[in-house]
Design a protein around this motif. Structure first.
Motif, PDB file in Angstrom:
ATOM      1  N   VAL A 246      23.961  79.393 -61.235  1.00  0.00           N
ATOM      2  CA  VAL A 246      24.285  79.215 -59.820  1.00  0.00           C
ATOM      3  C   VAL A 246      24.828  80.504 -59.218  1.00  0.00           C
TER       4      VAL A 246
ATOM      5  N   TYR B  91      13.240  74.151 -56.092  1.00  0.00           N
ATOM      6  CA  TYR B  91      13.959  74.118 -54.818  1.00  0.00           C
ATOM      7  C   TYR B  91      13.166  73.179 -53.922  1.00  0.00           C
TER       8      TYR B  91
ATOM      9  N   LYS C 207      13.113  87.395 -62.741  1.00  0.00           N
ATOM     10  CA  LYS C 207      14.188  86.498 -63.153  1.00  0.00           C
ATOM     11  C   LYS C 207      14.084  86.154 -64.637  1.00  0.00           C
TER      12      LYS C 207
ATOM     13  N   VAL D 236      23.701  68.028 -61.652  1.00  0.00           N
ATOM     14  CA  VAL D 236      23.032  69.227 -62.154  1.00  0.00           C
ATOM     15  C   VAL D 236      22.221  68.872 -63.395  1.00  0.00           C
TER      16      VAL D 236
ATOM     17  N   LYS E 123      18.753  72.390 -55.115  1.00  0.00           N
ATOM     18  CA  LYS E 123      18.955  73.828 -55.014  1.00  0.00           C
ATOM     19  C   LYS E 123      18.917  74.455 -56.400  1.00  0.00           C
TER      20      LYS E 123
ATOM     21  N   THR F 268      23.823  68.672 -54.265  1.00  0.00           N
ATOM     22  CA  THR F 268      25.234  68.531 -53.919  1.00  0.00           C
ATOM     23  C   THR F 268      25.350  67.583 -52.724  1.00  0.00           C
TER      24      THR F 268
ATOM     25  N   LYS G 156      21.762  70.569 -66.012  1.00  0.00           N
ATOM     26  CA  LYS G 156      22.382  71.022 -67.261  1.00  0.00           C
ATOM     27  C   LYS G 156      23.144  69.896 -67.950  1.00  0.00           C
TER      28      LYS G 156
ATOM     29  N   ASP H 188      19.830  85.129 -53.666  1.00  0.00           N
ATOM     30  CA  ASP H 188      19.212  84.593 -52.446  1.00  0.00           C
ATOM     31  C   ASP H 188      19.784  85.256 -51.192  1.00  0.00           C
TER      32      ASP H 188
ATOM     33  N   ASN I  54      15.903  72.837 -63.093  1.00  0.00           N
ATOM     34  CA  ASN I  54      16.671  74.049 -62.841  1.00  0.00           C
ATOM     35  C   ASN I  54      15.914  75.014 -61.962  1.00  0.00           C
TER      36      ASN I  54
ATOM     37  N   ALA J 246      19.383  75.736 -59.884  1.00  0.00           N
ATOM     38  CA  ALA J 246      20.395  75.504 -60.909  1.00  0.00           C
ATOM     39  C   ALA J 246      21.611  74.779 -60.353  1.00  0.00           C
ATOM     40  N   GLN J 247      21.783  74.854 -59.035  1.00  0.00           N
ATOM     41  CA  GLN J 247      22.953  74.200 -58.456  1.00  0.00           C
ATOM     42  C   GLN J 247      22.744  72.694 -58.326  1.00  0.00           C
TER      43      GLN J 247
ATOM     44  N   MET K   7       9.318  77.092 -56.339  1.00  0.00           N
ATOM     45  CA  MET K   7       9.928  77.343 -57.639  1.00  0.00           C
ATOM     46  C   MET K   7      10.502  78.747 -57.663  1.00  0.00           C
ATOM     47  N   LYS K   8      10.616  79.374 -56.503  1.00  0.00           N
ATOM     48  CA  LYS K   8      11.112  80.753 -56.461  1.00  0.00           C
ATOM     49  C   LYS K   8      12.587  80.769 -56.061  1.00  0.00           C
ATOM     50  N   ASP K   9      12.852  80.581 -54.787  1.00  0.00           N
ATOM     51  CA  ASP K   9      14.236  80.450 -54.358  1.00  0.00           C
ATOM     52  C   ASP K   9      14.281  79.722 -53.020  1.00  0.00           C
ATOM     53  N   ALA K  10      15.505  79.528 -52.518  1.00  0.00           N
ATOM     54  CA  ALA K  10      15.668  78.723 -51.308  1.00  0.00           C
ATOM     55  C   ALA K  10      15.025  79.387 -50.095  1.00  0.00           C
ATOM     56  N   ASN K  11      14.971  80.731 -50.087  1.00  0.00           N
ATOM     57  CA  ASN K  11      14.388  81.430 -48.937  1.00  0.00           C
ATOM     58  C   ASN K  11      12.893  81.174 -48.832  1.00  0.00           C
TER      59      ASN K  11
ATOM     60  N   SER L 191      18.672  80.397 -63.714  1.00  0.00           N
ATOM     61  CA  SER L 191      19.260  79.123 -64.145  1.00  0.00           C
ATOM     62  C   SER L 191      20.766  79.101 -63.885  1.00  0.00           C
TER      63      SER L 191
ATOM     64  N   LYS M 262      14.877  69.490 -68.036  1.00  0.00           N
ATOM     65  CA  LYS M 262      16.069  70.274 -67.686  1.00  0.00           C
ATOM     66  C   LYS M 262      15.659  71.602 -67.051  1.00  0.00           C
ATOM     67  N   ASN M 263      14.719  72.287 -67.675  1.00  0.00           N
ATOM     68  CA  ASN M 263      14.318  73.603 -67.164  1.00  0.00           C
ATOM     69  C   ASN M 263      13.538  73.503 -65.865  1.00  0.00           C
TER      70      ASN M 263
END
Lengths: 393, 364
Positions: free
Chosen positions: A187, B148, A212, B264, B177, B183, B266, A194, B145, B179-180, B160-164, A185, B141-142
């Motif tokens: 950044v 992706y 995580k 975001v 992205k 943008t 948050k 990543d 967060n 939590a980010q 739901m893991k990461d950008a990769n 959560s 919210k969660n």
């Protein structure tokens, strides 16, 4: 009638607080010397700062504020170009950060040293780019913070830290099997994670466990630690902040798991966590551009000044980044020959090129240079915690 | 047109519209004359979105009489869906069309979520809506967060893991992205758009309240059993009010998202929901004009208090308490009423008397 009296009393209280607030702020402006006020025709250059000094991220904002104030006082004491520094609160919120930025513009800010945290920084960078105001962020580490050509950065970006960590681990053959525990959560943490995962794959490092947690579940790490343990990883990579790291180390100790622990600058501060057995931090490796434990003259004098100003607190990396940011601004201003009567747009145009021509020996690295992208070039240092102090690895 | 012939409620509504329009006109004139500080200029769009949020929440809390503690969740849904759309579209469409579509998408998506939540919860009696909306805000919210979402030549990629883990081809762009957040949002919102949206919100809500539907909704608030006994479909009217409230919050979210370069999850947390609720309570439950004024003042106030530096939030709290005390105190109320009466009868009455005298003179 009682209600009326209580209302009046509350009003008096508010007014007395107003008096406190005013006296505090006037004291801080008095330190700039007898310089005249006003945005034009003055002898001082006005630098604004934005960051969270209230709320959950207040520790970073306060560190940046103090670090920058120390640098401004030092430069002003030397004579020559004089600066006035004003710091506004943004509570780590993009909207409030824009408000703070506009407030500083009303004050007559000519250069922005901020913002401290990434999300507000991205929002403010869009504004500074539209206004053509020079911006240097001490610690906004997300890549998008410096996407515009007027924005520069002092710290490493999150992906850079991840890439550099993977490279360091691979080059020094620290481990072959790696476990990661990170805050999805956050950044900062997910950014490092990543990039680390991508680089580790490229370098042939095997990631056997990738766990995580989120900021809502950062108290109990038994599940993540036991998974890391059972995966047989010999290195635990923790791209997180020191509070969670201390809990993870405590948990690992309880189940008898003793991997090599490697972290980034977020781990700086681990040995000073309250109620944490610092013996558990022995052997932890961390890659950080700044540590208060360094013994060179520049760091020791900064740490002494910071401790005096903050009432005994040890400066963290954020304070050092801010200190370097102010010195970078000063160096670029001298290089470009900027004067206080220039408009912020002219200053921005001059500084944009001047900052790429300077080389700064700062707290967070020797010979720091910037390129037009806004990112700094400096070498990261890796430390090992031995007997409670940092030793260069 | 004679003011006296118009019904009292219509006159009250016209006053509300007039306040908003006059405020807009004054700000435009001041802005053109360069009299507006940067600080206030920067806050105009957030003020508009908070006004819409407060008015829409007032529909749920004040008019329908149900407590919603997750209104920021709907704002979040509207902000993310609209910002996702505008970032995905990029420059493919003209800006004005992108903005209109983004606003419609934000409104529609939040409205759908309102219906989804309303279907099970609004059938129940009691405080269930408060609990469920509270959970909704936190879940949204969660979830946001953790998500992706990227887009490339072959369509959407969700992880739901990461950008990769998105496995996109060369042309791929990650839009959400984790939590980010999002943008690079095109900042298309302007004060004029915000003003128009505030007016649209007011027209919808005020007309709804004073319509047959609105009376049905208020009768549910005042006495559910009595309302049922005269044949009012309680769930249906609750759904109408709640869905409109959620959809308007989504519209506010879309406006808000396009005023900042980054969105975001948050930001739209429990604290924001409570902040909106504070606007409604300070402005007065069921009082739409009060919500507009309270939202505007309480958004500007923290900025005006910046000179208090460290004591800013403390002073803000004290001012809030004072406002509540002043609103409640019978002495102050009677004092204000007497001043108002004197003003009305002193100036206005004299004005009307003069008018009347002139008219009669002309007639003669």
């Amino acid at each position: 009638m009682k209600k009326f009296v209580s209302a009046v009393l509350a009003g008096c209280m508010a007014l007395s607080l107003a008096a406190c607030g005013n006296s505090a702020s006037s004291a801080s402006t008095a330190s700039t010397g007898g310089a005249s006020e006003g945005s034009n025709g003055t002898t001082v250059i006005k630098i604004g700062g934005i960051g969270p000094v209230t709320g959950a991220a207040a520790v970073y904002g306060n560190a940046v504020k103090l670090g920058a104030e120390i640098a401004v006082e030092e430069i002003n004491a030397k004579g020559g170009i004089q600066y006035e520094f004003k710091f506004e609160d943004d509570e780590n919120d993009a909207e409030k950060s824009i408000n703070a930025y506009n407030n500083l513009k009303d004050w007559g800010m000519q250069i922005l040293m901020g913002t401290v945290t990434s999300t507000p920084c991205i929002a403010v960078a869009a504004e500074t780019s539209a206004d053509n105001m020079f911006q240097i962020t001490p610690s906004g580490s997300a890549e998008d913070c410096i996407a515009t050509d007027n924005a520069f950065r002092v710290c490493f970006s999150d992906p850079e830290q991840g890439t550099l960590s993977a490279e360091y681990i691979s080059e020094n053959n620290l481990a072959t099997k790696i476990a990661i525990i990170y805050d999805s959560s956050d950044v900062y943490s997910s950014g490092i994670h990543d990039a680390f995962v991508a680089k580790a794959e490229e370098l042939g490092l095997e990631i056997v466990c990738d766990e995580k947690f989120t900021s809502d579940s950062n108290k109990d790490f038994s599940a993540q630690v036991s998974k890391a343990q059972s995966s047989g990883a010999d290195l635990l990579f923790l791209p997180i902040y020191y509070n969670e790291a201390s809990l993870i180390l405590t948990r690992a100790d309880a189940v008898g798991y003793e991997p090599l622990v490697f972290g980034c600058d977020g781990l700086d501060g681990l040995v000073s966590v309250e109620n944490f057995d610092t013996a558990l931090a022995e052997g932890v490796m961390l890659m950080t551009p700044f540590t208060a434990a360094a013994t060179d003259e520049m760091t020791t004098s900064f740490v002494a000044a910071y401790e005096e100003k903050s009432g005994g607190e040890t400066p963290n990396q954020f304070a050092a980044d801010a200190y370097d940011a102010i010195y970078a601004i000063d160096a670029a201003i001298q290089k470009a020959g900027v004067t206080a009567d220039m408009s912020y747009s002219d200053i921005c145009d001059a500084l944009k090129t001047a900052i790429t021509e300077i080389e700064l020996d700062g707290l967070t690295g020797k010979g720091i240079t910037w390129d037009a992208s806004g990112a700094p070039t400096k070498t990261p240092a890796v430390y090992i915690i031995e007997n409670g102090v940092y030793v260069a690895a | 047109m004679n003011l006296k012939n118009i019904s009292r409620t219509t006159r009250q509504n016209l006053v509300t519209y007039a306040i908003v329009i006059v405020a807009f006109a004054v700000i435009q004139v001041m802005s053109a004359a360069g009299m507006l500080s940067n600080s206030l200029t920067g806050q105009l769009i957030p003020i508009c979105s908070y006004i819409i949020m407060a008015v829409s929440l007032n529909l749920t809390v004040g008019v329908l009489g149900e407590l919603s503690l997750g209104h920021a969740g709907f704002m979040s849904v509207g902000a993310f869906s609209s910002a996702f759309f505008s970032v995905a579209v990029g420059d493919a469409l003209p800006t004005w069309l992108t903005m209109i579509l983004a606003l419609l998408i934000g409104t529609a998506v939040a409205g759908v979520f309102g219906i989804l939540i309303g279907i099970p919860v609004l059938r129940l009696q009691g405080d269930y809506l408060a609990i469920v909306t509270l959970a909704f805000g936190e879940i949204i919210k969660n979830l946001l967060n953790a998500f992706y979402i990227g887009i490339d030549g072959s369509g959407l990629h969700i992880s739901m893991k990461d950008a990769n883990a998105l496995n996109m081809d060369e042309s791929g762009r990650v839009i959400i992205k984790g939590a980010q957040g999002i943008t690079g949002v095109n900042r298309m919102s302007t004060f004029t758009i915000g003003f128009v949206l505030v007016l649209i919100t007011l027209v919808i809500v005020l007309n709804l309240i004073h319509s047959r539907t609105g009376r049905a909704i208020m009768s549910i608030r005042d006495n559910r059993i009595a309302a049922e006994s005269v044949g009012i479909n309680v769930t249906k009217y609750k759904m109408i009010a709640f869905t409109i409230s959620a959809a308007l919050a989504g519209m506010a979210g879309a406006l808000y998202a396009h005023s900042l370069a980054t969105v975001v999850a948050k930001k739209f947390d429990y604290n924001t929901s409570i902040l909106i609720l504070v606007f409604v309570v300070v402005g007065g439950m069921g009082n739409i004009r009060g919500s507009v004024i309270a939202a505007a003042i309480l958004t500007v106030l923290p900025e005006l208090l910046r000179s208090f530096s460290d004591y800013r939030m403390l002073v803000y709290a004290i001012v809030l308490i004072l406002m509540m005390l002043f609103k409640q105190s019978p002495q102050i109320r009677s004092f204000c009423a007497s001043v108002w009466e004197r003003l009305r009868f002193g100036r206005l009455q004299a004005f009307f008397d003069r008018k009347k005298a002139q008219n009669t003179k002309k007639g003669a």
